[in-house]
Design a protein around this motif. Structure first.
Motif, PDB file in Angstrom:
ATOM      1  N   LEU A 216       5.910 -20.113   1.711  1.00 54.73           N
ATOM      2  CA  LEU A 216       6.584 -21.406   1.606  1.00 54.73           C
ATOM      3  C   LEU A 216       5.906 -22.302   0.574  1.00 54.73           C
ATOM      4  O   LEU A 216       6.575 -22.944  -0.252  1.00 54.73           O
ATOM      5  N   MET A 217       4.583 -22.328   0.586  1.00 51.56           N
ATOM      6  CA  MET A 217       3.848 -23.183  -0.337  1.00 51.56           C
ATOM      7  C   MET A 217       4.076 -22.744  -1.781  1.00 51.56           C
ATOM      8  O   MET A 217       4.366 -23.569  -2.656  1.00 51.56           O
ATOM      9  N   GLN A 218       3.955 -21.450  -2.048  1.00 53.14           N
ATOM     10  CA  GLN A 218       4.088 -20.975  -3.427  1.00 53.14           C
ATOM     11  C   GLN A 218       5.526 -21.063  -3.926  1.00 53.14           C
ATOM     12  O   GLN A 218       5.768 -21.376  -5.093  1.00 53.14           O
ATOM     13  N   ALA A 219       6.504 -20.782  -3.056  1.00 50.03           N
ATOM     14  CA  ALA A 219       7.904 -20.885  -3.474  1.00 50.03           C
ATOM     15  C   ALA A 219       8.262 -22.322  -3.819  1.00 50.03           C
ATOM     16  O   ALA A 219       8.894 -22.596  -4.850  1.00 50.03           O
ATOM     17  N   ALA A 220       7.852 -23.277  -2.962  1.00 48.22           N
ATOM     18  CA  ALA A 220       8.152 -24.692  -3.208  1.00 48.22           C
ATOM     19  C   ALA A 220       7.447 -25.190  -4.467  1.00 48.22           C
ATOM     20  O   ALA A 220       8.042 -25.898  -5.295  1.00 48.22           O
ATOM     21  N   ALA A 221       6.179 -24.810  -4.638  1.00 49.86           N
ATOM     22  CA  ALA A 221       5.418 -25.271  -5.804  1.00 49.86           C
ATOM     23  C   ALA A 221       5.973 -24.674  -7.099  1.00 49.86           C
ATOM     24  O   ALA A 221       6.076 -25.364  -8.119  1.00 49.86           O
ATOM     25  N   THR A 222       6.363 -23.406  -7.067  1.00 54.51           N
ATOM     26  CA  THR A 222       6.882 -22.754  -8.275  1.00 54.51           C
ATOM     27  C   THR A 222       8.185 -23.379  -8.725  1.00 54.51           C
ATOM     28  O   THR A 222       8.395 -23.629  -9.925  1.00 54.51           O
ATOM     29  N   LEU A 223       9.086 -23.655  -7.793  1.00 55.57           N
ATOM     30  CA  LEU A 223      10.397 -24.207  -8.151  1.00 55.57           C
ATOM     31  C   LEU A 223      10.355 -25.705  -8.438  1.00 55.57           C
ATOM     32  O   LEU A 223      11.360 -26.287  -8.836  1.00 55.57           O
ATOM     33  N   SER A 224       9.198 -26.346  -8.225  1.00 54.83           N
ATOM     34  CA  SER A 224       9.093 -27.777  -8.509  1.00 54.83           C
ATOM     35  C   SER A 224       8.932 -28.054 -10.004  1.00 54.83           C
ATOM     36  O   SER A 224       9.096 -29.199 -10.437  1.00 54.83           O
ATOM     37  N   PHE A 225       8.620 -27.025 -10.786  1.00 59.04           N
ATOM     38  CA  PHE A 225       8.451 -27.211 -12.224  1.00 59.04           C
ATOM     39  C   PHE A 225       9.807 -27.344 -12.907  1.00 59.04           C
ATOM     40  O   PHE A 225      10.831 -26.861 -12.415  1.00 59.04           O
ATOM     41  N   SER A 226       9.800 -28.000 -14.077  1.00 66.05           N
ATOM     42  CA  SER A 226      10.971 -27.979 -14.955  1.00 66.05           C
ATOM     43  C   SER A 226      10.835 -26.773 -15.878  1.00 66.05           C
ATOM     44  O   SER A 226       9.744 -26.460 -16.355  1.00 66.05           O
ATOM     45  N   PHE A 227      11.954 -26.097 -16.088  1.00 69.02           N
ATOM     46  CA  PHE A 227      11.928 -24.854 -16.854  1.00 69.02           C
ATOM     47  C   PHE A 227      12.619 -25.029 -18.193  1.00 69.02           C
ATOM     48  O   PHE A 227      13.557 -25.825 -18.340  1.00 69.02           O
TER      49      PHE A 227
ATOM     50  N   ALA B 164       6.363 -15.052  -8.400  1.00 70.92           N
ATOM     51  CA  ALA B 164       5.801 -16.350  -8.799  1.00 70.92           C
ATOM     52  C   ALA B 164       5.089 -16.322 -10.153  1.00 70.92           C
ATOM     53  O   ALA B 164       5.345 -17.185 -11.000  1.00 70.92           O
ATOM     54  N   PRO B 165       4.175 -15.363 -10.426  1.00 67.85           N
ATOM     55  CA  PRO B 165       3.486 -15.384 -11.731  1.00 67.85           C
ATOM     56  C   PRO B 165       4.440 -15.251 -12.914  1.00 67.85           C
ATOM     57  O   PRO B 165       4.215 -15.841 -13.971  1.00 67.85           O
ATOM     58  N   THR B 166       5.514 -14.482 -12.747  1.00 66.84           N
ATOM     59  CA  THR B 166       6.480 -14.309 -13.826  1.00 66.84           C
ATOM     60  C   THR B 166       7.307 -15.570 -14.025  1.00 66.84           C
ATOM     61  O   THR B 166       7.576 -15.987 -15.158  1.00 66.84           O
ATOM     62  N   LEU B 167       7.725 -16.200 -12.930  1.00 73.74           N
ATOM     63  CA  LEU B 167       8.545 -17.408 -13.032  1.00 73.74           C
ATOM     64  C   LEU B 167       7.764 -18.572 -13.623  1.00 73.74           C
ATOM     65  O   LEU B 167       8.311 -19.375 -14.392  1.00 73.74           O
ATOM     66  N   VAL B 168       6.481 -18.665 -13.301  1.00 73.20           N
ATOM     67  CA  VAL B 168       5.654 -19.771 -13.800  1.00 73.20           C
ATOM     68  C   VAL B 168       5.564 -19.745 -15.324  1.00 73.20           C
ATOM     69  O   VAL B 168       5.431 -20.790 -15.970  1.00 73.20           O
ATOM     70  N   ARG B 169       5.647 -18.553 -15.919  1.00 71.52           N
ATOM     71  CA  ARG B 169       5.570 -18.462 -17.393  1.00 71.52           C
ATOM     72  C   ARG B 169       6.733 -19.167 -18.077  1.00 71.52           C
ATOM     73  O   ARG B 169       6.660 -19.492 -19.266  1.00 71.52           O
ATOM     74  N   LEU B 170       7.838 -19.402 -17.357  1.00 70.13           N
ATOM     75  CA  LEU B 170       9.003 -20.069 -17.948  1.00 70.13           C
ATOM     76  C   LEU B 170       8.905 -21.589 -17.877  1.00 70.13           C
ATOM     77  O   LEU B 170       9.749 -22.286 -18.432  1.00 70.13           O
ATOM     78  N   ALA B 171       7.899 -22.110 -17.192  1.00 68.71           N
ATOM     79  CA  ALA B 171       7.790 -23.558 -16.992  1.00 68.71           C
ATOM     80  C   ALA B 171       7.422 -24.264 -18.285  1.00 68.71           C
ATOM     81  O   ALA B 171       6.637 -23.765 -19.098  1.00 68.71           O
ATOM     82  N   CYS B 172       8.019 -25.449 -18.478  1.00 67.06           N
ATOM     83  CA  CYS B 172       7.690 -26.255 -19.655  1.00 67.06           C
ATOM     84  C   CYS B 172       6.407 -27.063 -19.454  1.00 67.06           C
ATOM     85  O   CYS B 172       5.717 -27.381 -20.410  1.00 67.06           O
TER      86      CYS B 172
ATOM     87  N   GLU C  66      -1.841 -22.593 -11.220  1.00 69.28           N
ATOM     88  CA  GLU C  66      -2.397 -21.243 -11.325  1.00 69.28           C
ATOM     89  C   GLU C  66      -3.782 -21.168 -10.686  1.00 69.28           C
ATOM     90  O   GLU C  66      -4.140 -20.142 -10.094  1.00 69.28           O
ATOM     91  N   TYR C  67      -4.543 -22.249 -10.785  1.00 71.54           N
ATOM     92  CA  TYR C  67      -5.850 -22.274 -10.133  1.00 71.54           C
ATOM     93  C   TYR C  67      -5.695 -22.247  -8.609  1.00 71.54           C
ATOM     94  O   TYR C  67      -6.394 -21.505  -7.914  1.00 71.54           O
ATOM     95  N   VAL C  68      -4.750 -23.058  -8.099  1.00 76.07           N
ATOM     96  CA  VAL C  68      -4.500 -23.071  -6.653  1.00 76.07           C
ATOM     97  C   VAL C  68      -3.982 -21.708  -6.196  1.00 76.07           C
ATOM     98  O   VAL C  68      -4.362 -21.199  -5.131  1.00 76.07           O
ATOM     99  N   MET C  69      -3.094 -21.104  -6.998  1.00 73.10           N
ATOM    100  CA  MET C  69      -2.559 -19.785  -6.659  1.00 73.10           C
ATOM    101  C   MET C  69      -3.673 -18.737  -6.635  1.00 73.10           C
ATOM    102  O   MET C  69      -3.676 -17.829  -5.810  1.00 73.10           O
ATOM    103  N   TYR C  70      -4.641 -18.889  -7.530  1.00 69.74           N
ATOM    104  CA  TYR C  70      -5.771 -17.960  -7.552  1.00 69.74           C
ATOM    105  C   TYR C  70      -6.597 -18.103  -6.269  1.00 69.74           C
ATOM    106  O   TYR C  70      -7.020 -17.100  -5.679  1.00 69.74           O
ATOM    107  N   ILE C  71      -6.816 -19.344  -5.819  1.00 68.86           N
ATOM    108  CA  ILE C  71      -7.543 -19.575  -4.565  1.00 68.86           C
ATOM    109  C   ILE C  71      -6.783 -18.959  -3.391  1.00 68.86           C
ATOM    110  O   ILE C  71      -7.373 -18.331  -2.495  1.00 68.86           O
TER     111      ILE C  71
END
Length: 320
Positions: free
Chosen positions: A155-166, A179-187, A194-199
């Motif tokens: 839930l945390m990673q899905a919500a955080a990933t989709l909160s970005f503008s693409f 998630a790692p693939t989708l984050v690459r599309l963020a503006c 990514e640091y939080v995701m690593y933790i």
């Protein structure tokens, strides 16, 4: 590049193209997914129906089968439909749900594997205290904890990933939303995320893996002290097969989620993702369950009962 609104769909480029070789690989992946569904469903049914399997070890196995079954259903049907229909779009809501279910099931499985290794440690090293340490309440807490921690991470990673503008380039070189693939599309700048995701990955991957390795290390130390060579060989064979599945699952997940950004490759990510979304769910029923003599006994009993039920109508018709 300009931003686009959240009503725009993402494009999944997929795992295969339409060449003959890739069609063969696609059929192989479907066969493995079908085998995984049948194998895991069979384990669930056997554990549910056979009273002799209503023990902590098999309750944990049933949850592993359920997670694997749901994991395959989360990824493979969409991938197959995209390949067959050549419609590769997925809505932001669908993408978020796929990330949530994938991370919930994958994260839950990490902790469940740790619980299963603890169960084997107690059975081998503290057999007289097994009924106390692995009581029904303890087993239920482990299962609920695994599902809760996985769902919280998803839930945390899905919500955080989709909160970005693409950005306008919204194509993902993948066969499902990860998630790692989708984050690459963020503006926006994603370094903090990514640091939080690593933790999160350290907590969800390395902590359970450390518990698993510790449990099996203690098991192996106890096995080496056994006087019976036959018992020692059997324990070594069981531990090595379990650790091979653990190594494959955790190795692929760590490779995908904890690798430095500069070393990431779309092709490598896709191939590795196949291991823990399709290949590992096929191995789990074979190694954890169907090699178990009690599970095989329950399967034989179930087949005998089915055969008896099919014979009974024929006998009645002959008497008439």
């Amino acid at each position: 590049m300009g931003n686009w609104n959240t009503t725009s769909d993402f494009i999944l480029l997929g795992l295969f193209n339409h060449t003959g070789a890739h069609l063969f690989l696609f059929v192989m992946v479907l066969m493995m997914a079908f085998t995984s569904l049948v194998g895991n469903a069979l384990i669930l049914v056997l554990i549910l129906l056979d009273p002799q399997l209503h023990r902590p070890m098999y309750f944990l196995l049933s949850q592993l089968s359920l997670m694997d079954l749901l994991l395959v259903c989360t990824i493979v049907p969409k991938m197959a439909a995209d390949y067959l229909t050549d419609r590769k779009s997925i809505s932001p809501a669908g993408c978020g749900l796929q990330i949530f279910f994938f991370l919930s099931l994958g994260g839950g499985e990490c902790f469940l594997l740790a619980a299963m290794s603890y169960d084997r440690y107690v059975a081998v090293c503290h057999p007289l205290r097994y009924s106390v340490l692995m009581s029904r309440q303890s087993c239920l807490r482990m299962i609920l904890g695994s599902w809760f921690l996985g769902a919280a991470d998803g839930l945390m990673q899905a919500a955080a990933t989709l909160s970005f503008s693409f950005c306008s380039a919204r194509e993902m070189d993948h066969f499902f939303c990860e998630a790692p693939t989708l984050v690459r599309l963020a503006c926006a700048d994603t370094s903090a995320f990514e640091y939080v995701m690593y933790i999160c990955c350290v907590l969800m991957l390395l902590v359970p893996l450390s518990l698993i390795l510790t449990s099996y290390g203690l098991i192996l130390a106890a096995v080496l002290q056994m006087r019976s060579n036959e018992a020692r060989k059997k324990a070594f064979a069981t531990c090595s097969s379990h650790l091979s599945v653990v190594g494959l699952f955790f190795g692929a997940a760590i490779f995908t989620y904890m690798r430095p950004k500069s070393y990431r490759s779309a092709n490598h990510d896709k191939v590795v993702s196949v291991y823990y979304t399709v290949f590992t769910p096929v191995l789990n029923p074979l190694i954890y369950s169907l090699r178990n003599s009690e599970v095989k006994g329950a399967l034989r009993k179930c087949m005998d009962q089915c055969a008896a039920l099919s014979i009974c109508p024929k006998v009645r018709s002959c008497k008439k």
